[in-house]
Design an enzyme around this catalytic site. Structure first.
Site, PDB file in Angstrom:
ATOM      1  CG  HIS A  49      47.516  60.390  40.093  1.00  0.00           C
ATOM      2  ND1 HIS A  49      47.641  61.381  39.153  1.00  0.00           N
ATOM      3  CD2 HIS A  49      48.675  59.690  40.038  1.00  0.00           C
ATOM      4  CE1 HIS A  49      48.815  61.307  38.563  1.00  0.00           C
ATOM      5  NE2 HIS A  49      49.468  60.283  39.078  1.00  0.00           N
ATOM      6  CD  GLU A  94      54.421  55.631  38.503  1.00  0.00           C
ATOM      7  OE1 GLU A  94      54.532  54.389  38.614  1.00  0.00           O
ATOM      8  OE2 GLU A  94      53.732  56.177  37.615  1.00  0.00           O
TER       9      GLU A  94
END
Length: 231
Positions: A14, A96
């Site tokens: 990202h 994550e």
């Protein structure tokens, strides 16, 4: 019939967030992209995403997007200029590392917490690659989850590759993952059959694109490119 091309997996981190800038560990916190983070992905998209480009939506057989809004926004902006847009599919397997008690903290802050508790630590007071995260995912749990993602990608690749009724012009087969820093590094290590801690050898910058692929056949994995498109 011409030999089938070997499929690829595209791993996109990202774009920039406030916490990626200052080094705070961002796992479950839904931190948005900064304006600069949105800009970097908006510039990246026309370069790499779209028909006939590196990440060609007509060649995608799988999309795995982290549930965090920073990953979803990155996916949206990546294909904003493409006339063909793949469908967004949220996949918890590519989220994550769950940092648990260390969420939002800097390395030296975690090291101090561990020192006060008398916990073992690495050279810098805390080595996530060895110590894992209290209240979050251990090294083994993280390695196992990355393995699940790698297995899922390989299953998509193999199903497409071995399909006797292949699509016209050999379309399909590729997989796109939009995820995060630690997860991406671990995915690359496990993709290559390396232990999780070897993820330290890779650096995927915000807004970077990595390419996992094969050589000769689907038994031999490789990394074809790192940090494509980073400004």
């Amino acid at each position: 019939m011409a030999p089938k091309r070997l499929p690829k997996v595209f791993l996109v981190r990202h774009g920039e967030t406030e916490w990626s800038l200052n080094g705070r560990h961002t796992g479950t916190s839904d931190i948005p992209l900064t304006k600069n983070g949105e800009k970097m992905i908006s510039i990246l998209g026309p370069k790499v995403a779209g028909p006939g480009k590196l990440i060609d939506p007509t060649l995608l057989s799988g999309v795995m997007i982290s549930p965090r809004i920073r990953a979803q926004k990155t996916f949206e902006l990546l294909f904003a200029s493409s006339e063909i847009k793949p469908e967004l599919h949220i996949d918890e397997r590519v989220r994550e590392w769950t940092y648990g008690d260390y969420e939002g903290l800097l390395v030296h802050e975690v090291a101090e917490i561990r020192r006060k508790k008398g916990l073992p630590s690495g050279e810098n007071g805390w080595d996530i690659w060895v110590d894992g995260c209290e209240g979050g995912e251990s090294v083994q749990q993280m390695s196992d989850r990355a393995d699940e993602a790698v297995k899922a990608v390989k299953e998509i690749h193999r199903a497409w590759f071995e399909d006797p009724s292949r699509n016209d012009n050999d379309k399909g087969g590729d997989v796109l993952i939009v995820s995060h820093g630690h997860f991406s590094r671990i995915f690359l290590a496990r993709w290559l059959g390396l232990s999780l801690d070897r993820g330290q050898l890779f650096v995927l910058d915000p807004g970077g694109v990595c390419v996992g692929q094969y050589y000769h056949d689907l038994k031999h994995t490789a990394v074809g490119a790192m940090n494509l498109g980073v400004l």
